[in-house]
Design a protein around this motif. Structure first.
Motif, short mmCIF file in Angstrom:
data_model
loop_
_atom_site.label_atom_id
_atom_site.label_comp_id
_atom_site.label_asym_id
_atom_site.label_seq_id
_atom_site.Cartn_x
_atom_site.Cartn_y
_atom_site.Cartn_z
N PHE A 104 -56.40 14.60 52.15
CA PHE A 104 -56.04 13.83 50.96
C PHE A 104 -56.21 12.33 51.20
O PHE A 104 -56.82 11.62 50.40
N HIS A 105 -55.69 11.84 52.29
CA HIS A 105 -55.84 10.41 52.59
C HIS A 105 -57.32 10.03 52.69
O HIS A 105 -57.76 9.04 52.09
N ASP A 106 -58.07 10.80 53.44
CA ASP A 106 -59.47 10.44 53.70
C ASP A 106 -60.33 10.54 52.44
O ASP A 106 -61.10 9.63 52.13
N GLY A 130 -58.37 8.76 49.21
CA GLY A 130 -58.09 7.35 49.48
C GLY A 130 -59.30 6.52 49.87
O GLY A 130 -59.48 5.42 49.36
N HIS A 131 -60.12 7.04 50.80
CA HIS A 131 -61.21 6.22 51.34
C HIS A 131 -62.53 6.37 50.61
O HIS A 131 -63.30 5.41 50.51
N VAL A 132 -62.84 7.59 50.20
CA VAL A 132 -64.21 7.88 49.76
C VAL A 132 -64.63 7.17 48.46
O VAL A 132 -65.76 6.70 48.37
N VAL A 153 -59.28 -2.45 54.56
CA VAL A 153 -59.61 -1.06 54.20
C VAL A 153 -58.35 -0.23 53.94
O VAL A 153 -58.30 0.55 52.99
N GLU A 154 -57.33 -0.38 54.75
CA GLU A 154 -56.14 0.46 54.57
C GLU A 154 -55.10 -0.14 53.62
O GLU A 154 -54.49 0.59 52.85
N PHE A 155 -54.86 -1.44 53.71
CA PHE A 155 -53.74 -2.00 52.94
C PHE A 155 -54.10 -3.23 52.10
O PHE A 155 -53.25 -4.05 51.79
FE FE Z 1 -57.31 5.66 56.67
#
Ligand code: FE
Ligand code: PHE
Length: 295
Positions: free
Chosen positions: A133-135, A138-140, A181-183
């Motif tokens: 879920f995160h990857d 969140g990222h894609v 990227v993360e926050f």
């Molecule tokens: Fe991450």
């Protein structure tokens, strides 16, 4: 091919230790259980509700363009067709955290590692390590954005380089990843928005990052970020705000080698500290902050 493993961190008598895996695997899509798909659905619906008006337009738009829906866990192969056409990125399945250099090498070659497994129902609100879920959620999506896609690949190349320079360079680059990227937050015409994956994949931090009085919100400054410690176990004490992805690209385009050398002369900044040189958008009240625990 062997059945992929679900690589999570290990509980030892010294606390949790991360476990790394290097293998690239085929997403075992047919093996997801009804519970797995249901966890995806619950998280997807909940986050989309929170994120309309909170995540940046590019993020929400890209999820729709890619065809991510709450109905079922997306197939990497479906995502890859759209993503490949848009920016040349490709998702690869992985079992868990990757060693740093492997991670950088994948990014430099526009391969984004996505953990194949999803968290259990009892981990809906919080899981320490990245899961599907995160990857994926969140990222894609931002890999669909040409500027951000280039930023991530440049980051990978910069990572390979920093790895060759030493531990301090790597630490500075990791802080940049963390605070962008993360926050990361971004200023959009109609207000402050989220683009960081660590925020968009968490309901409570999505609200906290934008609406709480507690954290600082400070204008993006590359070297300032590279000196700043961070939190891995609670909400961030400070968020850095970019004006555009173009700004992020331009600020990170120069060779970092002299910057790393310069940073070596300076101390690190505690996660919650505000400096006289900061562009302060919001000075945090600091309410509820633990006094130690910066990384
Ligand atoms: Fe991450
Ligand atoms: N310009 C950086 C360097 O020379 C590489 C980089 C680009 C790092 C974009 C992060 C993001 O090391």
């Amino acid at each position: 091919m062997n059945q992929p493993r679900r690589v999570e961190n290990l509980q030892t008598d010294k606390g949790k230790v991360p476990v790394y895996a290097t293998g690239v695997i085929e997403q075992p899509w047919g093996d997801y259980s009804a519970t797995d798909h249901d966890v995806w659905r619950r998280l997807y619906q909940r986050q989309r509700e929170v994120l309309v008006g909170r995540a940046c337009d590019e993020f929400l738009q890209a999820q729709d363009t890619m065809g991510m829906t709450p109905d079922r866990i997306p197939k990497f192969s479906d995502m890859n067709r759209v993503l490949g056409d848009a920016t040349g990125w490709r998702l690869i399945g992985v079992e868990g955290l990757l060693p740093e250099l492997d991670f950088f090498d994948h990014l430099a070659n526009r391969r984004f590692p996505v953990t194949w497994w999803i968290r259990r129902p009892d981990q809906i609100d919080y899981i320490e390590e990245p899961d599907l879920f995160h990857d994926l959620f969140g990222h894609v999506p931002l890999l669909m954005n040409p500027l951000f896609a280039d930023y991530m690949a440049a980051y990978g190349r910069g990572g390979v380089k920093a790895h060759g320079i030493g531990a301090d360079a790597l630490q500075a680059l990791t802080r940049l990843y963390w605070y962008t990227v993360e926050f990361g937050l971004i200023r959009q015409a109609d207000g402050l928005r989220i683009y960081g994956s660590g925020i968009v994949s968490s309901k409570s931090e999505s609200i906290h990052a934008l609406e709480s009085d507690a954290p600082n919100r400070i204008g993006f400054d590359l070297e300032r970020i590279m000196r700043t410690r961070y939190r891995i176990d609670t909400f961030q004490k400070t968020y850095f705000v970019i004006d555009s992805f173009q700004q992020l690209m331009e600020a990170t385009a120069p060779d970092f080698t002299p910057i790393y050398a310069r940073l070596a002369e300076q101390g690190s900044v505690p996660a919650g500290e505000v400096l006289a040189s900061d562009t302060v958008l919001h000075r945090g009240s600091g309410e509820g902050w633990a006094t130690d625990g910066d990384v």
